[in-house]
Design a protein around this motif. Structure first.
Motif, PDB file in Angstrom:
ATOM      1  N   LEU A 174       0.814  -1.218   0.000  1.00 44.78           N
ATOM      2  CA  LEU A 174       0.000   0.000   0.000  1.00 44.78           C
ATOM      3  C   LEU A 174       0.847   1.266   0.000  1.00 44.78           C
ATOM      4  CD1 LEU A 174      -2.885  -0.912   2.474  1.00 44.78           C
ATOM      5  CD2 LEU A 174      -2.895  -0.981  -0.004  1.00 44.78           C
ATOM      6  N   GLU A 175       2.094   1.159   0.413  1.00 39.76           N
ATOM      7  CA  GLU A 175       2.956   2.336   0.433  1.00 39.76           C
ATOM      8  C   GLU A 175       3.242   2.859  -0.969  1.00 39.76           C
ATOM      9  OE1 GLU A 175       6.443   1.550   2.668  1.00 39.76           O
ATOM     10  OE2 GLU A 175       5.385   1.277   4.580  1.00 39.76           O
TER      11      GLU A 175
ATOM     12  N   TYR B 124       1.001   3.548  -3.039  1.00 43.93           N
ATOM     13  CA  TYR B 124      -0.142   4.362  -3.442  1.00 43.93           C
ATOM     14  C   TYR B 124      -0.442   5.384  -2.348  1.00 43.93           C
ATOM     15  CZ  TYR B 124      -0.523   0.199  -6.331  1.00 43.93           C
ATOM     16  OH  TYR B 124      -0.244  -0.842  -7.172  1.00 43.93           O
ATOM     17  N   SER B 125      -0.009   6.606  -2.554  1.00 40.67           N
ATOM     18  CA  SER B 125      -0.150   7.630  -1.523  1.00 40.67           C
ATOM     19  C   SER B 125      -1.605   7.918  -1.169  1.00 40.67           C
ATOM     20  CB  SER B 125       0.548   8.921  -1.982  1.00 40.67           C
ATOM     21  OG  SER B 125      -0.014   9.388  -3.207  1.00 40.67           O
ATOM     22  N   HIS B 126      -2.508   7.793  -2.139  1.00 44.79           N
ATOM     23  CA  HIS B 126      -3.907   8.105  -1.852  1.00 44.79           C
ATOM     24  C   HIS B 126      -4.585   7.031  -1.006  1.00 44.79           C
ATOM     25  CE1 HIS B 126      -4.019   5.536  -5.399  1.00 44.79           C
ATOM     26  NE2 HIS B 126      -5.300   5.303  -5.188  1.00 44.79           N
TER      27      HIS B 126
ATOM     28  N   SER C  84      -3.109   5.887   1.794  1.00 51.25           N
ATOM     29  CA  SER C  84      -2.467   5.944   3.106  1.00 51.25           C
ATOM     30  C   SER C  84      -3.525   6.013   4.206  1.00 51.25           C
ATOM     31  CB  SER C  84      -1.544   7.166   3.190  1.00 51.25           C
ATOM     32  OG  SER C  84      -2.292   8.365   3.044  1.00 51.25           O
ATOM     33  N   GLY C  85      -3.240   5.355   5.324  1.00 47.35           N
ATOM     34  CA  GLY C  85      -4.149   5.401   6.458  1.00 47.35           C
ATOM     35  C   GLY C  85      -5.237   4.351   6.440  1.00 47.35           C
TER      36      GLY C  85
ATOM     37  N   SER D 271      -0.729   7.077  -9.689  1.00 47.76           N
ATOM     38  CA  SER D 271      -0.559   5.822  -8.938  1.00 47.76           C
ATOM     39  C   SER D 271       0.287   4.834  -9.714  1.00 47.76           C
ATOM     40  CB  SER D 271      -1.919   5.206  -8.641  1.00 47.76           C
ATOM     41  OG  SER D 271      -2.663   6.048  -7.779  1.00 47.76           O
TER      42      SER D 271
ATOM     43  N   GLU E 128       3.921   5.908  -9.539  1.00 38.33           N
ATOM     44  CA  GLU E 128       4.519   5.736  -8.228  1.00 38.33           C
ATOM     45  C   GLU E 128       5.145   4.361  -8.084  1.00 38.33           C
ATOM     46  OE1 GLU E 128       1.587   6.553  -5.312  1.00 38.33           O
ATOM     47  OE2 GLU E 128       1.308   8.641  -5.903  1.00 38.33           O
TER      48      GLU E 128
END
Length: 266
Positions: free
Chosen positions: A102-103, A105-107, A109-110, A149, A152
């Motif tokens: 998942l790292e 894909y910045s969108h 995060s969390g 994405s 990235e």
């Protein structure tokens, strides 16, 4: 036309508790008309269903399957409960899983850990299709900037595949306009391929749908929409004289799509 990626595409895989008894991985597949579960899961739950015969068609094969249908209840960790009806039992759900970082894909995060994508050694026991479409409605959508994405993670930008180009070429050559309507040929891989006459299977499914609509009080409304399609010439009956004029006959099984009143836009 779908663009192809020189990368892996992931359908949504989630984890849920089934019938309040055991956890299972669930594939949410909007491309499937029906829902399926593995026989191993049914045996683990200790349930039985009604015997049923259905036609299973994939990109590579098709055939009549003898199985059974069961009802399941899925619950999430947040307490949401979804009832699945008429789930076909199959020997296995052929899903190949892979890990997702998942790292990349910045969108995203969390979001937190996703068990389905942290290991390649998982078994998917349930596939939810369009017949239980409530499960396919996204609760939240996160979208990165267009193309960002992919960059990235060092993936290629989407492009048309060789087969995409063949289809577009076919439509350019054989497209025609008939009575104000655009007519395009079906892009068969092999135009001489034998198609099974599946009238019995399609008729059985239609009869089942009719009973369901009558039972839940939706038949009159649904029938009115079908009449509109015919009256507006969006659909037409095949003349009796043409029913047996071709060697390749295959009936498209009827699939009901019902829009709830509260979701309609004015």
């Amino acid at each position: 036309m779908l663009a192809s990626l020189v990368a892996k595409v992931h359908n949504a895989l989630v984890q849920a508790t089934v019938n309040s008894l055991c956890d299972a991985f669930v594939l949410l597949d909007s491309a499937s008309s029906n829902s399926f579960c593995s026989r191993a899961l049914v045996n683990q739950l200790g349930i039985t269903g009604n015997s049923y015969q259905f036609e299973l068609r994939t990109l590579n094969s098709s055939g009549i399957q003898q199985s059974e249908m069961v009802d399941l209840s899925l619950s999430s960790k947040s307490g949401e409960i979804l009832k699945l009806s008429a789930v076909y039992v199959v020997d296995e759900i052929p899903v190949k899983n892979s890990m997702v970082d998942l790292e990349c894909y910045s969108h995203l995060s969390g979001i937190g850990p996703l068990p389905a994508y942290q290991s390649t050694d998982i078994t998917v026991d349930i596939l939810v299709g369009q017949d239980n479409s409530e499960a396919l409605v996204p609760l939240e959508v996160r979208r990165g900037a267009q193309g960002s994405s992919l960059r990235e993670c060092g993936l290629d930008i989407p492009s048309w595949s060789y087969e995409d180009k063949l289809v577009i070429s076919l439509w350019d050559k054989e497209h025609r306009k008939v009575d104000g309507h655009h007519e395009l040929p079906i892009p068969w891989r092999d135009r001489s391929e034998t198609l099974p006459n599946n009238f019995v299977v399609a008729k059985t499914r239609l009869d089942s749908l009719y009973k369901k609509l009558v039972r839940n009080g939706s038949y009159d409304r649904y029938n009115a929409e079908i009449v509109k399609l015919v009256d507006n010439c969006y659909a037409e009956a095949v003349p009796d004289s043409e029913l047996f004029m071709v060697d390749r006959i295959w009936y498209l099984p009827h699939h009901a799509v019902v829009v709830r009143e509260e979701t309609r836009q004015t």
